[in-house]
Design a protein around this motif. Structure first.
Motif, PDB file in Angstrom:
ATOM      1  N   ASP A 140       0.811  -1.220   0.000  1.00  0.00           N
ATOM      2  CA  ASP A 140       0.000   0.000   0.000  1.00  0.00           C
ATOM      3  C   ASP A 140       0.844   1.271   0.000  1.00  0.00           C
ATOM      4  OD1 ASP A 140       0.733  -0.992   2.622  1.00  0.00           O
ATOM      5  OD2 ASP A 140      -0.409   0.682   3.465  1.00  0.00           O
ATOM      6  N   LEU A 141       2.157   1.106   0.213  1.00  0.00           N
ATOM      7  CA  LEU A 141       3.071   2.253   0.224  1.00  0.00           C
ATOM      8  C   LEU A 141       4.023   2.185  -0.964  1.00  0.00           C
ATOM      9  CD1 LEU A 141       4.026   2.345   4.027  1.00  0.00           C
ATOM     10  CD2 LEU A 141       2.506   3.936   2.835  1.00  0.00           C
ATOM     11  N   ARG A 142       4.410   3.344  -1.461  1.00  0.00           N
ATOM     12  CA  ARG A 142       5.362   3.408  -2.568  1.00  0.00           C
ATOM     13  C   ARG A 142       6.774   3.641  -2.019  1.00  0.00           C
ATOM     14  NH1 ARG A 142       2.736   8.151  -5.992  1.00  0.00           N
ATOM     15  NH2 ARG A 142       2.629   8.929  -3.845  1.00  0.00           N
ATOM     16  N   PHE A 143       7.702   2.756  -2.400  1.00  0.00           N
ATOM     17  CA  PHE A 143       9.087   2.852  -1.949  1.00  0.00           C
ATOM     18  C   PHE A 143       9.985   3.193  -3.130  1.00  0.00           C
ATOM     19  CE2 PHE A 143       6.951   0.160   1.076  1.00  0.00           C
ATOM     20  CZ  PHE A 143       7.479   0.543   2.304  1.00  0.00           C
ATOM     21  N   PRO A 144      11.031   3.971  -2.923  1.00  0.00           N
ATOM     22  CA  PRO A 144      11.939   4.336  -4.021  1.00  0.00           C
ATOM     23  C   PRO A 144      12.756   3.125  -4.464  1.00  0.00           C
ATOM     24  CG  PRO A 144      12.841   5.070  -1.925  1.00  0.00           C
ATOM     25  CD  PRO A 144      11.469   4.539  -1.633  1.00  0.00           C
ATOM     26  N   TYR A 155      10.982   7.372   2.483  1.00  0.00           N
ATOM     27  CA  TYR A 155      12.359   7.714   2.105  1.00  0.00           C
ATOM     28  C   TYR A 155      13.301   6.650   2.674  1.00  0.00           C
ATOM     29  CZ  TYR A 155       9.983  12.157   1.414  1.00  0.00           C
ATOM     30  OH  TYR A 155       9.096  13.125   1.011  1.00  0.00           O
ATOM     31  N   VAL A 156      14.200   6.144   1.847  1.00  0.00           N
ATOM     32  CA  VAL A 156      15.089   5.047   2.261  1.00  0.00           C
ATOM     33  C   VAL A 156      16.542   5.421   1.993  1.00  0.00           C
ATOM     34  CG1 VAL A 156      15.664   2.606   2.017  1.00  0.00           C
ATOM     35  CG2 VAL A 156      13.297   3.355   1.737  1.00  0.00           C
ATOM     36  N   ASN A 175      32.168  12.878  14.294  1.00  0.00           N
ATOM     37  CA  ASN A 175      32.609  12.328  13.012  1.00  0.00           C
ATOM     38  C   ASN A 175      31.683  12.712  11.864  1.00  0.00           C
ATOM     39  OD1 ASN A 175      34.639  11.124  14.440  1.00  0.00           O
ATOM     40  ND2 ASN A 175      33.974   9.016  14.107  1.00  0.00           N
ATOM     41  N   ASP A 176      32.266  12.864  10.664  1.00  0.00           N
ATOM     42  CA  ASP A 176      31.465  13.045   9.458  1.00  0.00           C
ATOM     43  C   ASP A 176      30.653  11.778   9.204  1.00  0.00           C
ATOM     44  OD1 ASP A 176      32.767  15.453   9.215  1.00  0.00           O
ATOM     45  OD2 ASP A 176      34.112  14.784   7.612  1.00  0.00           O
ATOM     46  N   ARG A 177      29.510  11.926   8.552  1.00  0.00           N
ATOM     47  CA  ARG A 177      28.682  10.773   8.186  1.00  0.00           C
ATOM     48  C   ARG A 177      28.439  10.762   6.688  1.00  0.00           C
ATOM     49  NH1 ARG A 177      26.319   8.306  12.938  1.00  0.00           N
ATOM     50  NH2 ARG A 177      25.552   6.728  11.469  1.00  0.00           N
ATOM     51  N   THR A 178      28.554   9.586   6.093  1.00  0.00           N
ATOM     52  CA  THR A 178      28.210   9.395   4.687  1.00  0.00           C
ATOM     53  C   THR A 178      26.770   8.916   4.621  1.00  0.00           C
ATOM     54  OG1 THR A 178      30.492   8.814   4.129  1.00  0.00           O
ATOM     55  CG2 THR A 178      28.773   8.163   2.568  1.00  0.00           C
ATOM     56  N   ILE A 179      25.928   9.622   3.887  1.00  0.00           N
ATOM     57  CA  ILE A 179      24.507   9.286   3.812  1.00  0.00           C
ATOM     58  C   ILE A 179      24.152   8.984   2.367  1.00  0.00           C
ATOM     59  CG2 ILE A 179      22.161  10.101   4.220  1.00  0.00           C
ATOM     60  CD1 ILE A 179      23.263  11.852   6.441  1.00  0.00           C
ATOM     61  N   GLY A 180      23.803   7.734   2.117  1.00  0.00           N
ATOM     62  CA  GLY A 180      23.493   7.308   0.765  1.00  0.00           C
ATOM     63  C   GLY A 180      22.020   7.020   0.584  1.00  0.00           C
ATOM     64  N   GLY A 181      21.340   7.842  -0.178  1.00  0.00           N
ATOM     65  CA  GLY A 181      19.916   7.640  -0.400  1.00  0.00           C
ATOM     66  C   GLY A 181      19.644   6.798  -1.630  1.00  0.00           C
ATOM     67  N   ILE A 182      18.544   6.056  -1.591  1.00  0.00           N
ATOM     68  CA  ILE A 182      18.087   5.397  -2.816  1.00  0.00           C
ATOM     69  C   ILE A 182      17.797   6.471  -3.864  1.00  0.00           C
ATOM     70  CG2 ILE A 182      16.227   4.041  -3.849  1.00  0.00           C
ATOM     71  CD1 ILE A 182      18.061   2.310  -2.243  1.00  0.00           C
ATOM     72  N   THR A 183      17.281   7.599  -3.378  1.00  0.00           N
ATOM     73  CA  THR A 183      17.093   8.781  -4.219  1.00  0.00           C
ATOM     74  C   THR A 183      17.753   9.974  -3.536  1.00  0.00           C
ATOM     75  OG1 THR A 183      15.026   9.413  -3.129  1.00  0.00           O
ATOM     76  CG2 THR A 183      14.866   7.920  -5.025  1.00  0.00           C
ATOM     77  N   PRO A 184      18.064  11.047  -4.273  1.00  0.00           N
ATOM     78  CA  PRO A 184      18.619  12.237  -3.632  1.00  0.00           C
ATOM     79  C   PRO A 184      17.713  12.793  -2.530  1.00  0.00           C
ATOM     80  CG  PRO A 184      18.935  12.354  -6.000  1.00  0.00           C
ATOM     81  CD  PRO A 184      18.057  11.160  -5.747  1.00  0.00           C
ATOM     82  N   GLU A 185      16.414  12.720  -2.742  1.00  0.00           N
ATOM     83  CA  GLU A 185      15.478  13.219  -1.733  1.00  0.00           C
ATOM     84  C   GLU A 185      15.533  12.364  -0.466  1.00  0.00           C
ATOM     85  OE1 GLU A 185      12.707  15.963  -0.246  1.00  0.00           O
ATOM     86  OE2 GLU A 185      14.027  15.991  -2.000  1.00  0.00           O
ATOM     87  N   SER A 186      15.720  11.053  -0.630  1.00  0.00           N
ATOM     88  CA  SER A 186      15.855  10.163   0.532  1.00  0.00           C
ATOM     89  C   SER A 186      17.095  10.519   1.341  1.00  0.00           C
ATOM     90  CB  SER A 186      15.937   8.707   0.079  1.00  0.00           C
ATOM     91  OG  SER A 186      14.697   8.241  -0.405  1.00  0.00           O
ATOM     92  N   ALA A 187      18.190  10.797   0.643  1.00  0.00           N
ATOM     93  CA  ALA A 187      19.427  11.178   1.335  1.00  0.00           C
ATOM     94  C   ALA A 187      19.227  12.481   2.100  1.00  0.00           C
ATOM     95  CB  ALA A 187      20.567  11.323   0.338  1.00  0.00           C
ATOM     96  N   LYS A 188      18.535  13.423   1.491  1.00  0.00           N
ATOM     97  CA  LYS A 188      18.278  14.713   2.133  1.00  0.00           C
ATOM     98  C   LYS A 188      17.449  14.524   3.399  1.00  0.00           C
ATOM     99  CE  LYS A 188      16.066  19.178   1.315  1.00  0.00           C
ATOM    100  NZ  LYS A 188      15.285  19.999   0.343  1.00  0.00           N
ATOM    101  N   LYS A 189      16.419  13.683   3.327  1.00  0.00           N
ATOM    102  CA  LYS A 189      15.571  13.442   4.499  1.00  0.00           C
ATOM    103  C   LYS A 189      16.344  12.724   5.596  1.00  0.00           C
ATOM    104  CE  LYS A 189      11.776  15.139   2.708  1.00  0.00           C
ATOM    105  NZ  LYS A 189      11.156  16.378   3.228  1.00  0.00           N
ATOM    106  N   ALA A 190      17.198  11.775   5.218  1.00  0.00           N
ATOM    107  CA  ALA A 190      18.012  11.067   6.207  1.00  0.00           C
ATOM    108  C   ALA A 190      18.988  12.025   6.885  1.00  0.00           C
ATOM    109  CB  ALA A 190      18.769   9.922   5.542  1.00  0.00           C
TER     110      ALA A 190
END
Length: 416
Positions: A140-144, A155-156, A175-190
């Motif tokens: 029922d939910l849409r995932f990237p 957002y994943v 420490n710096d963190r590397t954040i990898g999104g399935i989509t750019p918007e997912s990375a931004k939300k994370a």
């Protein structure tokens, strides 16, 4: 998007400190785990692991109501998964079953707009696999699914930790963190989630690159440690003091050789490089060789111990061998993938010696060593043992004057 409530699955050496820091900086956190003892301990404001400074903060955030532990998932704004990723068997195939179990736990309570972040050290493609599981559980939910898929309800992202046991509280924040999104918007939300407490830079990339970044960091360290360990083997064969050798070589302005030890342990360096090898076995030749060198080191240590026992001659009884340190690094209680544990097991399996096991950071031996030997105080071990092997540089060992100067003591670490 306002992040007020965060769910953290897995309350171990990474999950609990992470959950605690979110709570410490004002978020309401629900910590999920399958270990009832861990849940009860945390809800009492105590901790079930050893990490300097953590218990004081846990006590405060539990008392304030910002952190609670539970078996049951609740709705939240963001969901972090920090569970183990061991091997399935001897071929080093990654076991993602703990991630899958965590996904099944949180899937029923997911709502549109939620952020799901995988923190567990994982092989490349694991975040995409997590999306597949979530999609099956919540049609029922849409995932990237692709980097250009903008029509998503959830957002994943993938965001690995890079902290040092014993300094986790400070490094989680700094420490710096590397954040990898399935989509750019997912990375931004994370990134918005981690911005709650992380003061280091939040560096945005895609999920696969973030997964490989974590593996690359630990493979790099593993290769460098393997070089030092290999030097120790060569030095022993050629009758050269490896500690002096490395000290002299490091006087070169562009040389910085690490210190050899009894092997490589922990759930990162001893595991992550194999994820690279498993994915690309024909290409990751240097990574595989480094792993083989470091995996061999415990066996070499056992050979050295046996050689020194043989020099004692017939004692009319089983020789007593003391192993000082069982954790995978100094001044922690973490025994995961510890080379010292393997050394103890290898010696115990021979049934030729009485083993005295010294680990000041644990109260009971792990199950695999319950019948191997006796947990012993360091002072007693030094008095009773015929041969003593220092495997970990715990502070308790450093405090003993002249501990490494008797002939019965074999020192396999550089800082004692």
């Amino acid at each position: 998007m306002s992040i007020n409530k965060i769910s953290v699955s897995g309350l171990g050496y990474i999950g609990l400190p992470t959950a605690t820091m979110f709570a410490h900086y004002g978020a309401h956190v629900i910590g999920l785990d399958v270990n009832q003892h861990a849940i009860e301990t945390i809800n009492q404001g105590k901790i079930h692991i050893v990490e300097p400074g953590l218990e004081e903060i846990v006590k405060k955030v539990v008392e304030s109501g910002h952190l609670k532990a539970s078996l049951i998932a609740e709705p939240a704004d963001a969901f972090l998964i920090a569970v183990p990723t061991p091997f399935k068997g001897e071929d080093y195939t990654p076991d993602l079953s703990y991630i899958e179990a965590a996904v099944k736990t949180i899937a029923p309570v997911l709502e549109k707009g939620n952020v799901v972040i995988l923190e567990s050290t994982s092989p490349v493609g694991a975040t995409e696999q997590m999306v597949e599981w979530l999609s099956e559980l919540r049609p029922d939910l849409r995932f990237p699914r692709t980097t250009t898929d903008v029509a998503s309800d959830i957002y994943v992202a993938y965001c690995p930790e890079r902290v040092l046991p014993g300094q986790v509280i400070r490094e989680l924040v700094e420490n710096d963190r590397t954040i990898g999104g399935i989509t750019p918007e997912s990375a931004k939300k994370a990134a918005e989630v981690y911005a709650i407490f992380v003061k280091g830079e939040l560096v945005i990339t895609n999920a696969r690159t973030a997964e490989m970044t974590k593996l690359t960091e630990n493979a790099f360290r593993d290769v460098n440690i393997a070089f030092a360990n290999e030097l120790s083997l060569i030095g022993d064969r050629l009758d050269i003091d490896v500690w002096e050798l490395i000290e002299l070589a490091n006087r070169h302005p562009r040389v910085n050789i690490l210190s050899p030890g009894a092997g490589v342990g922990g759930h990162c360096i001893a595991v992550d490089p194999w994820f690279i090898v498993n994915k690309t076995p024909d290409l990751a030749r240097m990574v595989a060789t480094a792993r083989e060198v470091n995996d061999y080191k415990p066996k070499w240590v056992v050979e050295k111990i046996e050689q020194n026992v043989t020099k004692l001659g017939d004692l009319g009884r089983k020789p007593k061998v003391a192993l000082l340190g069982l954790a995978f690094k100094p001044d922690i209680d973490d025994l995961r993938e510890s080379p010292a544990i393997e050394i103890a097991k290898l010696i115990a399996d021979k049934s030729q010696y009485d083993l005295l096991l010294v680990e000041p950071n644990v109260d009971v031996l792990p199950k695999k060593l319950e019948k191997a030997g006796v947990l012993t105080a360091v002072e007693d071990a030094l008095k009773l043992a015929d041969v003593v092997a220092i495997l970990v540089g715990h502070k308790e060992f450093k405090e003993i004057k002249n501990i490494g100067e008797t002939t019965k003591v074999l020192n396999f670490v550089s800082n004692i």
